[in-house]
Scaffold this motif. Structure first.
Motif, short mmCIF file in Angstrom:
data_model
loop_
_atom_site.label_atom_id
_atom_site.label_comp_id
_atom_site.label_asym_id
_atom_site.label_seq_id
_atom_site.Cartn_x
_atom_site.Cartn_y
_atom_site.Cartn_z
N GLN A 57 0.98 -1.04 -0.05
CA GLN A 57 -0.12 0.07 -0.02
C GLN A 57 0.94 1.10 -0.02
OE1 GLN A 57 -3.09 0.61 -0.32
NE2 GLN A 57 -3.86 -1.82 0.14
N GLU A 58 0.25 2.49 -0.19
CA GLU A 58 1.14 3.48 -0.26
C GLU A 58 1.85 3.82 0.82
OE1 GLU A 58 0.66 8.40 -1.27
OE2 GLU A 58 -1.11 6.99 -1.52
N GLU A 59 1.35 3.38 2.18
CA GLU A 59 2.03 3.64 3.37
C GLU A 59 3.39 2.72 3.51
OE1 GLU A 59 -2.21 4.89 3.75
OE2 GLU A 59 -1.18 2.71 3.08
N THR A 60 3.22 1.78 2.85
CA THR A 60 4.52 1.01 2.63
C THR A 60 5.48 1.06 1.48
OG1 THR A 60 3.46 -1.08 1.58
CG2 THR A 60 3.57 -1.08 4.11
N TYR A 77 2.50 -0.25 -9.91
CA TYR A 77 2.54 0.36 -8.55
C TYR A 77 3.48 1.78 -8.61
CZ TYR A 77 0.63 -3.94 -6.83
OH TYR A 77 -0.02 -4.97 -6.50
N PHE A 78 3.17 2.73 -8.07
CA PHE A 78 3.86 3.97 -7.79
C PHE A 78 4.93 3.33 -6.48
CE2 PHE A 78 0.72 6.55 -9.64
CZ PHE A 78 1.15 6.88 -10.78
N LYS A 79 6.24 3.57 -6.81
CA LYS A 79 6.85 3.39 -5.84
C LYS A 79 7.85 4.33 -5.11
CE LYS A 79 8.38 0.27 -4.17
NZ LYS A 79 9.87 -0.52 -4.29
N LEU A 112 6.13 -7.56 4.51
CA LEU A 112 5.00 -8.60 4.67
C LEU A 112 4.44 -8.46 5.82
CD1 LEU A 112 6.33 -11.27 2.21
CD2 LEU A 112 4.68 -9.57 1.50
N THR A 113 2.90 -8.51 6.06
CA THR A 113 2.37 -8.50 7.34
C THR A 113 2.20 -10.21 7.54
OG1 THR A 113 0.16 -8.35 6.24
CG2 THR A 113 1.32 -6.38 7.13
#
Length: 389
Positions: free
Chosen positions: A49-52, A74-76, A248-249
């Protein structure tokens, strides 16, 4: 020219696409990392996600309500979890006064494995669809202030297309075990010198002397406790290294075990009734993909046994053609894993940065042949089939 009935749509979640439509494009034998369930687990678990640092930006083509082509994108906001290393490029960009992040990446998060990056429905014009997706990627990247577009781990044929389209092509090496038709583990050992065979047997035999047994847990038997254990091993390895970063969660592992058990397995090392080490792998009928390993106890040769020898024998038993143990790991070469080129393609919008990177890639590629030659020498594999066999 793109069919005028087709529209381009950019999506900020893989769940905006019906799973059946996405997987129909990927195909029945698709590597797990481009399947809808894998990408959904990455995103919905909070791992990508953007937060990661991974903001979903999937590129899709539609004819009416029907998905006809797509690319996971994905935007990185960093370069972690890509394994096509461009940290030095970011430093060059900084010296030139160019903001390197964000960048747009076409590929699957945290998955250093070759897989189609342009998923196109049968009967569609492949060239037109690829051009449309690439144009959408470049346009989106420019609009969002990205420095660049990167396509990581495309197929060789896709890499040819991207190079013809003007992107800079990069070749890097992984080390894959390949099955030329072994009928037994002894067939594999027979390709090495007597000294090397004895070394492998000694390393592999260490597990029994340590009171360790190894088994593969198929996806049909994986449950919540295995998911927790898999994350524990993954996190332990990340935290053991200064460069490691837990991305990874726990929920990611739980989700993929539930959603796609047929494509999952774990190798577990058990000592005294306790699981002390393990590896989380992904599978197809023909390929085994080594993903994450970890241990809670240190024992000599434990890593080799869990991540290499056991899975080589299992691959022979299952008739798999290739075992891809992931990025890096030159120690694999001496154990019969062969140098294999993987591809990426890159477009840097700043002309100075683009020129610098292309020059660097030409020099890098010139050294690649020497690296392959040295790796093949270290592998020391005898030709197969052996004479007289």
């Amino acid at each position: 020219m793109l069919d005028p009935s087709i529209r381009v749509q950019v999506l900020d979640s893989i769940t905006d696409v019906p799973a059946a439509q996405w997987d129909a494009l990927a195909g029945a034998d698709a590597p797990p990392f481009i399947r809808h369930a894998w990408l959904a687990a990455m995103e919905e678990s909070g791992s990508a996600q953007e937060e990661t640092g991974w903001a979903p930006h999937h590129l899709t083509l539609w004819r009416g309500p029907t998905l006809v082509a797509a690319s996971p994108a994905y935007f990185k906001f960093h370069s972690m979890g890509e394994y096509i290393y461009d940290f030095a490029w970011a430093q060059v960009a900084q010296r030139l006064g160019v903001a390197y992040y964000p960048k747009l990446l076409l590929g699957a998060p945290l998955s250093p494995a070759t897989a189609p990056r342009f998923l196109i429905a049968p009967g569609e014009n492949v060239s037109d669809a690829r051009h449309a997706i690439l144009e959408a990627a470049i346009e989106s990247a420019r609009e969002e202030g990205c420095s660049s577009v990167h396509v990581l781990y495309p197929t060789e044929e896709e890499a040819d297309f991207l190079e013809r389209a003007g992107m800079a092509r990069r070749l890097t090496l992984q080390f894959h075990w390949k099955n030329p038709g072994y009928q037994s583990y002894e067939d594999y050992l027979s390709r090495f010198t007597s000294k090397r065979r004895n070394q492998f047997k000694r390393e592999r035999g260490a597990a029994a002397g340590q009171g360790i047994t190894l088994r593969t847990v198929p996806g049909s038997e994986l449950g919540p406790e295995h998911a927790r254990r898999a994350h524990g091993f993954y996190a332990a390895t990340c935290e053991r290294h200064a460069w490691g970063q837990v991305q990874l969660t726990p929920d990611f592992f739980a989700r993929v075990f539930r959603a796609m058990p047929e494509a999952m397995e774990m190798v577990e090392a058990v000592r005294g009734g306790k699981v002390v080490a393990g590896a989380f792998n992904a599978v197809t009928k023909e390929r085994l993909y080594g993903r994450y390993w970890g241990c809670f106890e240190e024992h000599p040769f434990l890593h080799f046994n869990v991540c290499l020898y056991h899975s080589v024998e299992e691959s022979i038993r299952a008739g798999r053609k290739v075992f891809e143990p992931g990025a890096g790991g030159e120690h694999k070469v001496a154990r019969g894993f062969e140098p294999t080129a993987v591809h990426s393609a890159h477009l840097l919008f700043d002309p100075r940065l683009d020129r610098t990177i292309r020059d660097a890639l030409r020099r890098e590629r010139a050294h690649l042949a020497l690296a392959v030659e040295e790796a093949e020498r270290l592998a020391g594999l005898k030709p197969w089939p052996l004479e007289g066999v």
